[in-house]
Design a protein around this motif. Sequence first.
Motif, PDB file in Angstrom:
ATOM      1  N   ILE A  25      -5.058  11.039  -9.456  1.00 18.06           N
ATOM      2  CA  ILE A  25      -5.595  11.406  -8.147  1.00 18.06           C
ATOM      3  C   ILE A  25      -7.048  11.841  -8.308  1.00 18.06           C
ATOM      4  CG2 ILE A  25      -5.290  12.944  -6.162  1.00 18.06           C
ATOM      5  CD1 ILE A  25      -3.002  10.944  -6.647  1.00 18.06           C
ATOM      6  N   LEU A  66       0.490  11.212 -10.794  1.00 20.58           N
ATOM      7  CA  LEU A  66       1.843  10.933 -10.330  1.00 20.58           C
ATOM      8  C   LEU A  66       2.374   9.755 -11.132  1.00 20.58           C
ATOM      9  CD1 LEU A  66       1.377  11.313  -6.450  1.00 20.58           C
ATOM     10  CD2 LEU A  66       2.067  13.035  -8.128  1.00 20.58           C
ATOM     11  N   VAL A  95       2.506  -2.170  -3.188  1.00 22.42           N
ATOM     12  CA  VAL A  95       1.072  -1.909  -3.154  1.00 22.42           C
ATOM     13  C   VAL A  95       0.447  -2.901  -2.181  1.00 22.42           C
ATOM     14  CG1 VAL A  95       0.693  -3.430  -5.159  1.00 22.42           C
ATOM     15  CG2 VAL A  95      -1.030  -1.711  -4.585  1.00 22.42           C
ATOM     16  N   LEU A 139      -4.930  -0.708  -1.986  1.00 28.15           N
ATOM     17  CA  LEU A 139      -4.363   0.076  -3.075  1.00 28.15           C
ATOM     18  C   LEU A 139      -3.534   1.263  -2.575  1.00 28.15           C
ATOM     19  CD1 LEU A 139      -7.068  -0.089  -5.918  1.00 28.15           C
ATOM     20  CD2 LEU A 139      -4.921  -1.346  -5.742  1.00 28.15           C
ATOM     21  N   ASN A 140      -3.106   1.234  -1.302  1.00 29.96           N
ATOM     22  CA  ASN A 140      -2.043   2.158  -0.899  1.00 29.96           C
ATOM     23  C   ASN A 140      -0.834   1.854  -1.772  1.00 29.96           C
ATOM     24  OD1 ASN A 140      -3.495   3.274   1.326  1.00 29.96           O
ATOM     25  ND2 ASN A 140      -2.939   1.487   2.565  1.00 29.96           N
ATOM     26  N   HIS A 185       3.323   2.719  -2.909  1.00 34.01           N
ATOM     27  CA  HIS A 185       4.637   3.294  -2.651  1.00 34.01           C
ATOM     28  C   HIS A 185       5.340   3.441  -3.999  1.00 34.01           C
ATOM     29  CE1 HIS A 185       8.918   2.464  -0.750  1.00 34.01           C
ATOM     30  NE2 HIS A 185       8.870   3.601  -1.404  1.00 34.01           N
ATOM     31  N   VAL A 187       7.334   8.547  -2.487  1.00 34.35           N
ATOM     32  CA  VAL A 187       6.037   8.991  -2.011  1.00 34.35           C
ATOM     33  C   VAL A 187       5.163   7.782  -1.682  1.00 34.35           C
ATOM     34  CG1 VAL A 187       3.861   9.816  -3.002  1.00 34.35           C
ATOM     35  CG2 VAL A 187       5.842  11.291  -3.043  1.00 34.35           C
ATOM     36  N   VAL A 188       4.407   7.849  -0.561  1.00 35.55           N
ATOM     37  CA  VAL A 188       3.371   6.854  -0.285  1.00 35.55           C
ATOM     38  C   VAL A 188       2.011   7.533  -0.483  1.00 35.55           C
ATOM     39  CG1 VAL A 188       2.319   5.363   1.460  1.00 35.55           C
ATOM     40  CG2 VAL A 188       4.806   5.522   1.285  1.00 35.55           C
ATOM     41  N   ILE A 189       1.150   6.922  -1.306  1.00 37.99           N
ATOM     42  CA  ILE A 189      -0.152   7.498  -1.630  1.00 37.99           C
ATOM     43  C   ILE A 189      -1.251   6.671  -0.972  1.00 37.99           C
ATOM     44  CG2 ILE A 189      -1.649   8.327  -3.509  1.00 37.99           C
ATOM     45  CD1 ILE A 189       0.723   7.894  -5.421  1.00 37.99           C
ATOM     46  N   ARG A 190      -2.178   7.348  -0.280  1.00 40.44           N
ATOM     47  CA  ARG A 190      -3.292   6.664   0.394  1.00 40.44           C
ATOM     48  C   ARG A 190      -4.284   6.159  -0.663  1.00 40.44           C
ATOM     49  NH1 ARG A 190      -7.819   5.390   3.672  1.00 40.44           N
ATOM     50  NH2 ARG A 190      -7.219   5.403   5.867  1.00 40.44           N
ATOM     51  N   GLY A 191      -4.623   4.881  -0.609  1.00 37.61           N
ATOM     52  CA  GLY A 191      -5.416   4.239  -1.649  1.00 37.61           C
ATOM     53  C   GLY A 191      -6.756   4.889  -1.946  1.00 37.61           C
ATOM     54  N   ASN A 192      -7.478   5.327  -0.926  1.00 32.90           N
ATOM     55  CA  ASN A 192      -8.838   5.828  -1.167  1.00 32.90           C
ATOM     56  C   ASN A 192      -8.860   7.109  -1.988  1.00 32.90           C
ATOM     57  OD1 ASN A 192      -7.757   7.169   1.219  1.00 32.90           O
ATOM     58  ND2 ASN A 192      -9.793   8.060   1.484  1.00 32.90           N
ATOM     59  N   ASN A 193      -7.723   7.786  -2.088  1.00 32.66           N
ATOM     60  CA  ASN A 193      -7.671   9.027  -2.854  1.00 32.66           C
ATOM     61  C   ASN A 193      -7.158   8.824  -4.276  1.00 32.66           C
ATOM     62  OD1 ASN A 193      -8.751  10.615  -0.774  1.00 32.66           O
ATOM     63  ND2 ASN A 193      -6.785  10.544   0.279  1.00 32.66           N
ATOM     64  N   ILE A 194      -6.941   7.584  -4.628  1.00 32.35           N
ATOM     65  CA  ILE A 194      -6.516   7.224  -5.987  1.00 32.35           C
ATOM     66  C   ILE A 194      -7.753   6.917  -6.817  1.00 32.35           C
ATOM     67  CG2 ILE A 194      -5.381   5.398  -7.316  1.00 32.35           C
ATOM     68  CD1 ILE A 194      -3.340   5.197  -5.008  1.00 32.35           C
TER      69      ILE A 194
END
Lengths: 78, 78, 78, 78, 78, 78
Positions: E24, E31, E38, E42-43, E45, E64-71
């Motif tokens: 992150i 994570l 995906v 790059l969002n 799951h 969990v679903v992760i927002r791509g721009n914060n990866i």
Amino acid sequence: MVNGIVLPIKKVFSLVDSKVSVEIKDEKRKLLGRLVAVDEYLNIHLDETTEYINNERGRTLGTVVIRGNNILTIAPSI
Amino acid sequence: MVNGIVLPIKKVFSLVDSKVSVEIKDEKRKLLGRLVAVDEYLNIHLDETTEYINNERGRTLGTVVIRGNNILTIAPSI
Amino acid sequence: MVNGIVLPIKKVFSLVDSKVSVEIKDEKRKLLGRLVAVDEYLNIHLDETTEYINNERGRTLGTVVIRGNNILTIAPSI
Amino acid sequence: MVNGIVLPIKKVFSLVDSKVSVEIKDEKRKLLGRLVAVDEYLNIHLDETTEYINNERGRTLGTVVIRGNNILTIAPSI
Amino acid sequence: MVNGIVLPIKKVFSLVDSKVSVEIKDEKRKLLGRLVAVDEYLNIHLDETTEYINNERGRTLGTVVIRGNNILTIAPSI
Amino acid sequence: MVNGIVLPIKKVFSLVDSKVSVEIKDEKRKLLGRLVAVDEYLNIHLDETTEYINNERGRTLGTVVIRGNNILTIAPSI
């Protein structure tokens, strides 16, 4: 694209002309004002804007355009 | 896309050629200058730009192009 | 899209081949160099690049491509 | 859109298969590795990646995909 | 658009159904989980997700679903 | 675009009308609420929202629209 679901932005459109509370990302700051206009990027045009820092009333700002990506939340002002 | 609503960016277009105050995200800094041009991303071209840090006058910057995503607010300069 | 207005990015295009000062978001750092190329996202290709930290000359970096969203301002280098 | 100008991303494409240095935004960290692939968002696929923190060699990371918006600069590794 | 180059995102697609490590941005947090899906932003799951803070095992997060721009980075988990 | 893969956003669509936990980027804060609507940018409309700071129950917020880019993760609330 998302049939049958009312988009989040529709909620914001429904707030045009009423008082909203706009929380800024990474700052302990909110802007309260009348929502004049909003677009699909959640760019927001407020007037009668007042700043709140840590929930204490700050400066009177009048007319302000806020860039959508720096907004954390938008909510009806109660 | 958003019929019947004047978009927030129209407010900014209306400020072209006048003095505006541009607040930078996450910095206690504002840039004041004459708004020469603005586009749909809120990228901004100012001239006669002066920097203000914590509301104290800083450097004279002249001509500057500011990337829209790093702008928090744009307002008429009073 | 925005008829009759010269876009902010046109200002940056006009600086190709001359020395520019690129201010990085959230860092007390500037990159000075010759502007080789720029695109619509304000991604920037510099050569003969020198770093300035708190206005003190730092490393010589040579050729560098800078991602547009992390740029705060672009200005002619005087 | 930008006729007659070689886009910044072309510079990065020219580095495919060679060693590059990728500087991460807001972190004193660089990733050095062989550039396997890059796209229009400057998302980057490196292999043989090594981390450098404050210019000291850190972990060996092997294969890594880096999200473009979090990249500050890309440069040839010398 | 980028003919003859395998895009960075193709590398991530190839990891679907295997264990990945997602770093992150701006947090000392990773994570780890099974990559379920995906998209082009790059969002991501993940399921069977576990959090690691400073390389120490933290909470079990499940789906969990992760927002791509914060990866920051995505890598195969070894 | 990504045939045969269920997109990450489909996972979030499947959570509409149920309780979700939304983790905010760079803040030790979560918003828990009923997911009313979500769009392709992961903008989210919650109602019956409660704030959690460091896992301690904070304010009751009611109806809130959250800008997608400032969301780190979305997960079913257990």
